[in-house]
Enzyme design. Structure first.
Site, PDB file in Angstrom:
ATOM      1  N   HIS A  28     -13.268  28.185 -33.492  1.00  0.00           N
ATOM      2  CA  HIS A  28     -14.373  29.136 -33.541  1.00  0.00           C
ATOM      3  C   HIS A  28     -13.993  30.350 -34.386  1.00  0.00           C
ATOM      4  CE1 HIS A  28     -16.909  32.364 -31.502  1.00  0.00           C
ATOM      5  NE2 HIS A  28     -17.805  31.527 -31.989  1.00  0.00           N
ATOM      6  N   HIS A  70     -19.392  36.563 -39.625  1.00  0.00           N
ATOM      7  CA  HIS A  70     -20.229  36.174 -38.502  1.00  0.00           C
ATOM      8  C   HIS A  70     -21.541  36.935 -38.449  1.00  0.00           C
ATOM      9  CE1 HIS A  70     -21.686  36.316 -34.284  1.00  0.00           C
ATOM     10  NE2 HIS A  70     -21.422  35.029 -34.347  1.00  0.00           N
TER      11      HIS A  70
END
Length: 327
Positions: A28, A70
């Site tokens: 992740h 992100h």
């Protein structure tokens, strides 16, 4: 892992439905539990820890270069306010789309800060404000991972997410065709390639498949169920409709295991529709509500719920757990 748990896990994994294979470990934002997220250094650690796939969140710069970040904005993970004072928008945030790639190169990335307090979001992780980390482009990261694959003899997949495509279009930019072009240029174009392309925007997922001709694997991301009500994905026909377009679902952990530690049934229902299920996000330092330790959390997600993949900030923890389970 207790012996009884190890036996249960081993039997369950060995008896998984044919064709699904062992669960995937998806890094992740890289090995973000150890180094600042979405830095090449975090991706190198994830690769060394034998993650099956490495995630890339993608936004555009002002000169239409897809960069790995992100958020739409920069202030939570960089020194942008110091380097470019006065260039925030009215909401006080600094958006990647307002800076060229050359300008973004001047920034130093850091461990994520909590926007409410200005303090490090995960206190026990890499110290915020230290090190020299930079934003990279999607192309640079794909080349970097390919280089690591070549030098190690491994094959690591990529897992890009197209961030907020409607927001980009409202700003006059169409991010999806740009991302698809980069993926194709680096050998990711079909379902045979080691790539999952993900997005939260259901309209964009349909557009990727039908209008933009993406032939690779698509994952429809979904968020939490509002107010703890029934999962709308379990409504009659909902998963079959998704399976007509996508290959898999990306779901929060709470949608596969309930607070009491019971499988919700979503994974089994998705499998019946022909969809794989990848759950997010396992964090050793922030366990889900249904578990008080990492072993219990991973056993419930991998074994009881039966997910096909798990996003983790700590890919090594998941890789080691699965290896132990198969012994």
């Amino acid at each position: 892992m207790p012996v009884r748990h190890a036996i249960l896990v081993a039997v369950t994994l060995l008896s998984a439905p044919a064709g699904r294979g062992a669960p995937l470990v998806i890094a992740h934002r890289g090995a973000s539990g150890y180094l600042p997220e979405h830095t090449l250094e975090a991706k190198a650690v994830a690769h060394a820890q034998a993650a099956d796939f490495v995630e890339q969140d993608v936004v555009l710069s002002r000169d239409d270069v897809p960069v790995v970040l992100h958020d739409l904005y920069l202030d939570a993970v960089s020194d942008v306010a110091e380097v470019y004072p006065g260039r925030s928008r009215d909401d006080g945030r600094f958006y990647a789309l307002d800076f060229t790639l050359a300008e973004l190169r001047r920034l130093r990335l850091s461990e994520r800060l909590d926007p409410r307090t200005g303090r490090q979001l995960h206190p026990g992780r890499f110290p915020a404000g230290t090190g020299r980390f930079q934003i990279v482009t999607l192309a640079e990261e794909l080349e970097f991972l390919a280089g690591l694959d070549r030098s190690t003899g491994r094959r690591t997949g990529v897992y890009p997410e197209i961030k907020r495509p409607a927001w980009h279009r409202d700003a006059g930019r169409d991010i999806s065709p740009i991302v698809l072009r980069v993926l194709r240029e680096h050998g990711f174009a079909t379902k045979a390639d080691a790539c999952f392309l993900q997005c939260f925007d259901a309209d964009e997922v349909r557009r990727l498949r039908h209008d933009l001709g993406w032939e690779g694997r698509l994952v429809q991301l979904v968020g939490e169920v509002a107010d703890g009500g029934p999962d709308p994905l379990l409504a009659t026909g909902a998963l079959d409709d998704l399976a007509a377009i996508a290959d898999g679902l990306g779901v929060p952990l709470a949608r596969v295991v309930d607070p009491a530690g019971r499988p919700t049934g979503l994974v089994d229902a998705a499998h019946r529709a022909g969809l794989v299920v990848h759950a997010y996000t396992f964090r050793r330092d922030r366990l889900p509500a249904f578990a008080t330790d990492a072993d219990t959390a991973l056993r419930l997600v991998f074994v009881a719920a039966g997910v096909d993949g798990l996003f983790s900030d700590f890919p090594d923890v998941c890789v080691d757990w699965l290896r132990t389970a198969r012994r």
